[in-house]
Motif scaffolding. Structure first.
Motif, PDB file in Angstrom:
ATOM      1  N   ASP A 195       0.830  -1.199   0.000  1.00 33.73           N
ATOM      2  CA  ASP A 195       0.000   0.000   0.000  1.00 33.73           C
ATOM      3  C   ASP A 195       0.870   1.258   0.000  1.00 33.73           C
ATOM      4  O   ASP A 195       0.635   2.187  -0.780  1.00 33.73           O
ATOM      5  CB  ASP A 195      -0.925  -0.002   1.215  1.00 33.73           C
ATOM      6  N   VAL A 196       1.864   1.301   0.876  1.00 30.98           N
ATOM      7  CA  VAL A 196       2.733   2.474   0.934  1.00 30.98           C
ATOM      8  C   VAL A 196       3.540   2.610  -0.353  1.00 30.98           C
ATOM      9  O   VAL A 196       3.748   3.724  -0.857  1.00 30.98           O
ATOM     10  CB  VAL A 196       3.671   2.404   2.159  1.00 30.98           C
ATOM     11  N   SER A 201      -4.859   7.184   6.214  1.00 33.19           N
ATOM     12  CA  SER A 201      -4.380   8.565   6.173  1.00 33.19           C
ATOM     13  C   SER A 201      -2.941   8.652   6.685  1.00 33.19           C
ATOM     14  O   SER A 201      -2.144   9.444   6.176  1.00 33.19           O
ATOM     15  CB  SER A 201      -5.295   9.482   6.990  1.00 33.19           C
ATOM     16  N   ARG A 208       2.698   1.799  -3.418  1.00 35.49           N
ATOM     17  CA  ARG A 208       1.862   2.349  -4.489  1.00 35.49           C
ATOM     18  C   ARG A 208       1.618   3.847  -4.288  1.00 35.49           C
ATOM     19  O   ARG A 208       1.626   4.621  -5.246  1.00 35.49           O
ATOM     20  CB  ARG A 208       0.543   1.586  -4.544  1.00 35.49           C
ATOM     21  N   ARG A 209       1.393   4.238  -3.038  1.00 33.53           N
ATOM     22  CA  ARG A 209       1.217   5.667  -2.748  1.00 33.53           C
ATOM     23  C   ARG A 209       2.504   6.437  -3.054  1.00 33.53           C
ATOM     24  O   ARG A 209       2.464   7.534  -3.632  1.00 33.53           O
ATOM     25  CB  ARG A 209       0.836   5.850  -1.280  1.00 33.53           C
ATOM     26  N   ARG A 222      -0.714   6.184   6.429  1.00 33.30           N
ATOM     27  CA  ARG A 222       0.139   5.582   5.385  1.00 33.30           C
ATOM     28  C   ARG A 222       0.406   6.583   4.272  1.00 33.30           C
ATOM     29  O   ARG A 222       1.481   6.573   3.665  1.00 33.30           O
ATOM     30  CB  ARG A 222      -0.517   4.306   4.844  1.00 33.30           C
ATOM     31  N   GLN A 223      -0.552   7.464   4.013  1.00 27.30           N
ATOM     32  CA  GLN A 223      -0.314   8.515   3.029  1.00 27.30           C
ATOM     33  C   GLN A 223       0.768   9.468   3.533  1.00 27.30           C
ATOM     34  O   GLN A 223       1.632   9.907   2.763  1.00 27.30           O
ATOM     35  CB  GLN A 223      -1.601   9.281   2.738  1.00 27.30           C
ATOM     36  N   THR A 229       3.069   6.934  -6.820  1.00 28.83           N
ATOM     37  CA  THR A 229       2.240   8.007  -7.381  1.00 28.83           C
ATOM     38  C   THR A 229       2.855   9.380  -7.118  1.00 28.83           C
ATOM     39  O   THR A 229       2.937  10.227  -8.015  1.00 28.83           O
ATOM     40  CB  THR A 229       0.829   7.943  -6.776  1.00 28.83           C
ATOM     41  N   ALA A 254       4.121   7.718   3.056  1.00 30.72           N
ATOM     42  CA  ALA A 254       4.583   7.810   1.670  1.00 30.72           C
ATOM     43  C   ALA A 254       5.086   9.210   1.355  1.00 30.72           C
ATOM     44  O   ALA A 254       6.106   9.383   0.663  1.00 30.72           O
ATOM     45  CB  ALA A 254       3.447   7.423   0.722  1.00 30.72           C
ATOM     46  N   GLN A 255       4.385  10.230   1.870  1.00 34.16           N
ATOM     47  CA  GLN A 255       4.798  11.608   1.621  1.00 34.16           C
ATOM     48  C   GLN A 255       6.156  11.888   2.265  1.00 34.16           C
ATOM     49  O   GLN A 255       7.035  12.507   1.649  1.00 34.16           O
ATOM     50  CB  GLN A 255       3.751  12.569   2.176  1.00 34.16           C
TER      51      GLN A 255
END
Length: 345
Positions: free
Chosen positions: A178-179, A326, A181-182, A328-329, A185, A332-333
């Protein structure tokens, strides 16, 4: 290697004293690497790392080199539980059932690694990043395949492992995909060409040797392996694993040790700033950095590469974050900002 949890409380001021609000930990202050600080009491030591990390994220690329992080203690080959963190035991969320067929190469049972997406016109145009989501959701069905030994230069390791999970059954392999893929992107929006070592399309693996080979073949400007730890409850925080200097067999990390450290320091600083997740209280001596010589994904890399253990899946507070979409986003950021800082610096 894993960690998740509810969205963390914002840190009011990273230049203030680090506050340990987790009653489970009960740990005193630790010394964090950074600019020299006169310490009156041992409890004030943690401020140094917070100040350095904030300086780093505020300075951004193009500024003078940041102060060096306090060197991590002698490299560790095992996690706090005594088990190498890339050789975790199968969890209840992934029942162990050995494959009855002989071991096969991942290339004969799975699709090829995800083809790199073309870079856009952003600031990372022309840069190549390889993201390695640790483990594979299907590994537990292929224990005979993943348990076979592969040569990592200075010894032998399992081809791959199942990874860990939260007590509620959320697996490390789900988290890392999941991380990843984020993160892909975000980096593609910056213009980078991004390749994943696996995207959930293969039955198992790849082996740690192939994970390193994918980054080498792509001539990546930066590579990162995503994980979450499976340590004891009360052990909290993230840490970034750096390659030790290894020159044995097919392994020779000497050309990438310095650049990998620079990548790791940038990722650690941005990850802390964006997610609020504290540096590990059980690995790295409070620096958020750890150096290891036993990980095939690092030993065999020819490009700058680090691992990140985003948190401890077995700790309730960290798990709350790791299982939050949220958060995990944010993870990734934070990782992306560290990579961008490294590539533009």
């Amino acid at each position: 290697m894993s960690y998740v949890g509810p969205d963390p409380d914002d840190f009011d001021d990273f230049n203030d004293f680090y506050r340990d609000d987790d009653p489970q930990r009960g740990r005193g202050g630790r010394r964090f690497g950074g600019r020299p600080v006169l310490v009156a009491f041992a409890a004030l030591v943690p401020t140094a790392l917070a100040a350095w990390l904030v300086w780093q994220v505020v300075s951004g690329p193009g500024d003078s080199a940041p102060p060096k992080v306090l060197p991590a203690p002698a490299q560790s080959s095992t996690s706090s539980s005594g088990t190498p963190s890339d050789a975790k035991e199968p969890t209840s969320a992934a029942p162990s059932t050995s494959s009855s067929s002989p071991s096969k190469s991942p290339s004969t049972t799975s699709k090829k690694p995800t083809t790199p997406a073309g870079g856009g016109s952003g600031p990372l145009k022309g840069k190549v990043v390889v993201i390695d989501p640790g483990h594979n959701p299907g590994n537990f069905r292929h224990t005979a395949d993943i348990n076979r030994l592969v040569n990592v230069g200075n010894g032998s390791k399992e081809c791959d492992t199942t990874g860990t999970s939260t007590n509620g059954g959320y697996t490390e392999a789900q988290f890392t995909l999941d991380v990843a893929r984020r993160l892909r992107t975000i980096l593609e929006q910056q213009g980078a060409t991004v390749q994943l070592t696996q995207n959930g399309e293969r039955a198992w693996g790849p082996c740690v040797t192939e994970r390193a080979a994918i980054g080498n073949a792509a001539k990546a400007d930066a590579a990162i392996s995503l994980h979450a730890d499976g340590s004891a409850a009360g052990n909290r925080g993230f840490h970034v694993i750096l390659p030790a200097s290894v020159h044995a067999g097919a392994a020779d990390t000497r050309p990438i040790v310095a650049s990998s450290r620079a990548l790791g320091e940038r990722v650690a600083g941005k990850f802390l700033q964006v997610t609020g997740e504290p540096p590990s209280n059980y690995v790295g001596g409070g620096t958020g950095l750890d150096t290891r010589s036993d990980l095939g994904g690092l030993n065999l890399s020819k490009v700058p590469k680090v691992f990140i253990e985003c948190g401890n899946m077995r700790d309730a507070q960290d798990a709350g974050r790791l299982t939050s979409g949220s958060w995990r986003q944010k993870a990734a950021q934070g990782i992306s900002e560290g990579i961008v800082s490294f590539l533009r610096g």
